[in-house]
Design a protein around this motif. Structure first.
Motif, PDB file in Angstrom:
ATOM      1  N   ASP A   1      32.800  23.300 -31.164  1.00  0.00           N
ATOM      2  CA  ASP A   1      32.137  22.170 -32.050  1.00  0.00           C
ATOM      3  C   ASP A   1      32.853  21.543 -32.355  1.00  0.00           C
TER       4      ASP A   1
ATOM      5  N   ILE B   1      20.186  22.083 -34.589  1.00  0.00           N
ATOM      6  CA  ILE B   1      21.285  22.522 -35.936  1.00  0.00           C
ATOM      7  C   ILE B   1      19.730  23.240 -36.976  1.00  0.00           C
TER       8      ILE B   1
ATOM      9  N   ASP C   1      24.625  18.825 -32.337  1.00  0.00           N
ATOM     10  CA  ASP C   1      24.341  18.889 -33.921  1.00  0.00           C
ATOM     11  C   ASP C   1      22.502  18.607 -34.033  1.00  0.00           C
TER      12      ASP C   1
ATOM     13  N   HIS D   1      23.813  27.452 -34.534  1.00  0.00           N
ATOM     14  CA  HIS D   1      24.631  26.397 -33.670  1.00  0.00           C
ATOM     15  C   HIS D   1      24.127  27.961 -32.184  1.00  0.00           C
TER      16      HIS D   1
ATOM     17  N   HIS E   1      26.406  27.020 -40.937  1.00  0.00           N
ATOM     18  CA  HIS E   1      26.307  25.751 -39.248  1.00  0.00           C
ATOM     19  C   HIS E   1      26.877  26.722 -37.384  1.00  0.00           C
TER      20      HIS E   1
ATOM     21  N   THR F   1      32.673  19.846 -35.860  1.00  0.00           N
ATOM     22  CA  THR F   1      32.999  20.583 -37.448  1.00  0.00           C
ATOM     23  C   THR F   1      31.559  21.263 -38.512  1.00  0.00           C
TER      24      THR F   1
HETATM   25 FE    FE Z   1      28.375  21.201 -34.941  1.00  0.00          FE
END
Ligand code: FE
Ligand code: ZN
Ligand code: ZN
Length: 782
Positions: free
Chosen positions: A551, A768, A765, A531, A527, A553
């Motif tokens: 961030d 992402i 997000d 980013h 994740h 999670t």
């Molecule tokens: Fe995130």
């Protein structure tokens, strides 16, 4: 005679580009032609003077219609052809699916002038538009973009509209949604009782409600013309809506990308009623005002903010609230910012003109789900919230939430939610070392919250509009719907699939299943690497960079929850250099809902339970005594932590903010995602204001921000010392916090780092999917 062939790629179709080219060429005395081709616009231009040709090339881009978006222009000498004038040629092969169409555009100044000109045939017509403005992706069913494949299909143009449409000198030349009172979409009105009945009845019941005003036969799935609804009837509906709003009632109003809920933003009672009916106790509500002057009464607005408010995408702009304010306190509570947008559709202009009040204009949705677009859905979901419905009989094909953006401290635009007006304009893959021409089509499934997906093909990345939180069923359906639509619209069959490495994310499960079913390669991306990769992708960096992701999670490679990460990253790979000291989340999701739990776990983990006050307030008392006295279920928490019962380990910066908020007694039971952190920021902000009186919590909130930032900078310096890297990418949801982003960026620059952040995508997000596509592309290269 000299001749040249020019190819222009980008958003150049359906935006009045060919008439612009023809007009310019004719004004310079050039001959030749222009036509649409598969990639954009092709021009053959002739003149005896080299300088005139150069002048043409310069102005064709510089003075392009404002809805156009030129991505590239190439030009080469060509054989002279036999032509006596400059013509707009019909495209031989037609435009292809790879051609870009602009996103939805706010009503342009020309149309606005006509809308309020009593002598114009479209005076007060609620669906006025032209090649420079109006709906696009919210009405498109298929490409190439043409009226029969939009939800304008049922509306056959009248002779007057048709002749505008065919006249290459007219500003409505090939404006697909072109319409007027005589032939186009119309408003309708329904009370919530009508709506409730409507849900229970079937087709073909008499469809007249109140004073002869037509409304559709049943719900929207039967869109199309239903009755004549001329100027008078239409005006009456706008007047009725305005007076209902002024009388303190709640209306559901159909917009471009979905339904809004609206009420008087200065009426405390109705705002409270709306919150109660919508089960939305405290999340800030966006408001709409008539124009920029009205906005200035409510917020401080600088030049960059004015530009953002007025741009054709008409996002909700987060602005510094004026105090005291005429707005109901229920709009944004204690937060120093307020979300304001200006009207983007003729209906909204008419409505804002009829009432002189700021209106709440919030997405009609179920919490965490995307905006409601369908009339059936609106009737069943909103009858208990809205007193009446102001709708229209044009179907919304794709739902687009309002976009949210703000101007950062340095004058740049920071996107917070990218949807209507922005998506799906593609980003260009900007990769120094990657051969983009030969990359297979990559589909990136995106994250779980603030979901988007992305398709990378031919050096472009299409990023979907914001689709909500996928654990909500409605959001998941919207995700699937939108994915199918994009795949169809852009004719892209994925050859590689990328996803988050989280085992439980719905989009990741879909990706694994689909990759297996179709035998496609699957790239699972961490994740926070996504980013950082997104920041690298947007800034054309190959890396290695120092990547700092602050961030909420994300699933880590060690199966713990990450979120306060310093990575040394290239596009294809990364190494975890440092992270925030870990702590446990007692109860997992329960700790996110109740940050007191996280706060307690952090005090334990960091050995701070008995800390003394460092300030002048109470030097002898343990600092956190008041918090511990208030703490619920302490024994249970002790057990969970001691025995590791459902207490995942994390290094999340977002949770640290939540915990600080709870420790200071600012917010311990957030009612929306990020509330605790937002209120903490608001308190810290108060401490930074010279004039305001403030006590212990604002000061401590401020020093919390300071402390965290100092710790991060220390680690960034250490990383530079050990690696020699000075390029630094900053990302993650905490970068939406103004204090964090400003202090971090400024101080890191002062330390000599080259600091990069997200540009067109949100740092949360919402970026992402883009980052996943970037990582997958780089891995395929390796
Ligand atoms: Fe995130
Ligand atoms: Zn217009
Ligand atoms: Zn017409």
């Amino acid at each position: 005679m000299l001749a040249r062939d020019i190819q222009i790629n980008g958003i150049v179709q359906g935006v009045g580009f060919r008439p612009h080219v023809a007009k310019l060429a004719r004004s310079l005395g050039c001959t030749g032609w222009v036509l649409n081709n598969t990639n954009g616009v092709e021009i053959h231009i002739q003149h005896i003077d080299e300088e005139v040709l150069a002048c043409f090339e310069k102005h064709v881009v510089e003075n392009a219609p404002f809805a156009a978006h030129v991505l590239s222009i190439s030009s080469k000498d060509a054989p002279v052809a036999n032509c006596k004038e400059f013509l707009i040629r019909t495209s031989e092969q037609g435009s292809s699916k790879s051609t870009l169409v602009s996103p939805d555009l706010a009503t342009c100044p020309d149309c606005l002038r006509e809308l309020f000109d009593p002598h114009d045939r479209r005076y007060h017509y609620p669906f006025i538009n032209c090649t420079n403005c109006g709906p696009r992706f919210t009405i498109i069913e298929d490409l190439p973009y043409d009226r029969p494949v939009t939800s304008m299909r049922p509306f056959e143009m009248c002779p007057a509209c048709q002749s505008e449409y065919e006249d290459d000198a007219d500003r409505r030349y090939h404006a697909q949604p072109n319409a007027c009172f005589g032939c186009g979409p119309q408003l309708w009105w329904a009370t919530s009782e009508d709506a409730t009945q409507d849900i229970n009845t079937t087709l073909d019941r008499p469809a007249v409600s109140g004073q002869g005003v037509p409304r559709p036969h049943g719900p929207m799935s039967r869109e199309g013309r239903t009755a004549e609804n001329g100027l008078e009837a239409s005006d009456e509906l706008i007047e009725r809506a305005a007076s209902e709003l002024e009388a303190g009632r709640i209306l559901a109003i159909k917009g471009l990308g979905g339904w809004h809920l609206s009420c008087d933003a200065e009426n405390e009672t109705v705002v409270a009623t709306l919150r109660q009916r919508k089960h939305r106790p405290s999340k800030p509500l966006a408001i709409m005002v008539r124009d920029i002057d009205a906005a200035r009464h409510l917020a401080y607005i600088d030049d960059a903010e004015e530009q953002l408010l007025c741009n054709a995408a008409r996002p909700i702009v987060l602005l510094k609230k004026r105090e005291p304010s005429s707005l109901a306190t229920g709009i944004a509570g204690e937060l120093p910012e307020i979300g304001i947008m200006l009207p983007s559709t003729p209906v909204q202009h008419l409505l804002m003109h009829a009432t002189n009040k700021p209106l709440v204009m919030t997405s009609a949705n179920i919490s965490g789900e995307p905006i409601i677009a369908d009339d059936d859905e609106a009737f069943s979901a909103l009858s208990a919230i809205a007193d009446a419905f102001l709708g229209n009989n044009r179907k919304i094909v794709s739902r687009y939430d309002d976009s949210v953006a703000r101007i950062a401290y340095d004058g740049r635009v920071q996107m917070v939610r990218r949807a209507r007006g922005y998506a799906p304009t593609p980003l260009i893959v900007n990769a120094p070392a990657v051969d983009t021409a030969h990359t297979p089509v990559i589909f990136a499934a995106g994250p779980e919250q603030k979901a988007t997906f992305a398709t990378l093909a031919d050096s472009r990345i299409f990023i979907s509009q914001h689709l909500g939180d996928l654990e909500r069923r409605g959001s998941w359906l919207a995700w699937e719907q939108a994915r199918e639509r994009y795949e169809h619209l852009f004719d892209t069959n994925p050859q590689v699939i990328a996803c988050d490495m989280h085992p439980e994310y719905l989009a990741s499960k879909w990706a694994r299943r689909t990759a297996q079913e179709h035998g496609l390669p699957l790239v699972e991306v961490q994740h926070h690497h996504a980013h950082i990769a997104s920041v690298m992708g947007e800034n054309g960096l190959a890396g290695p960079v120092i990547g700092i992701a602050l961030d909420g999670t994300g699933y880590g490679t060690d199966k713990t929850i990450w979120g306060g990460e310093l990575l040394i990253a290239t596009r294809g790979s990364f190494e975890r250099f440092w992270h925030l000291p870990c702590f446990k989340l007692p109860g997992g999701a329960a700790a996110i809902r109740n940050p007191q739990r996280t706060a307690y776990a952090i005090l334990q983990a960091y050995g701070r339970l008995d800390d003394a006050f460092f300030g002048q307030f109470s030097p002898d008392n343990p600092q956190f005594a008041p918090f511990l006295e208030e703490l619920e279920e302490r024994e249970l928490l002790d057990q969970m932590l001691a025995k590791d019962i459902n207490s995942p380990i994390c290094s999340s910066a977002g949770r640290l903010f939540d915990a600080a908020s709870a420790l200071l007694g600012i917010c311990s039971h957030p009612s929306y995602d990020g509330e605790a952190a937002c209120l903490l920021e608001a308190h810290a902000h108060a401490a930074s204001m010279p004039s305001s009186k403030h006590g212990h919590p604002p000061l401590t909130a401020w020093s919390f921000h300071e402390g965290l930032i100092m710790a991060i900078i220390e680690q960034a310096l250490r990383a530079r010392e050990e690696t020699g890297i000075t390029e630094l990418a900053l990302g993650g949801g905490c970068m939406v916090n103004r204090i964090v982003s400003r202090l971090l960026e400024e101080r890191l620059r002062d330390c000599g780092f080259n600091v990069y952040v997200n540009r067109e995508l949100p740092p949360n997000d919402g970026c992402i999917a883009h980052g996943q596509a970037i990582v997958a592309q780089a891995r395929l290269e390796e």
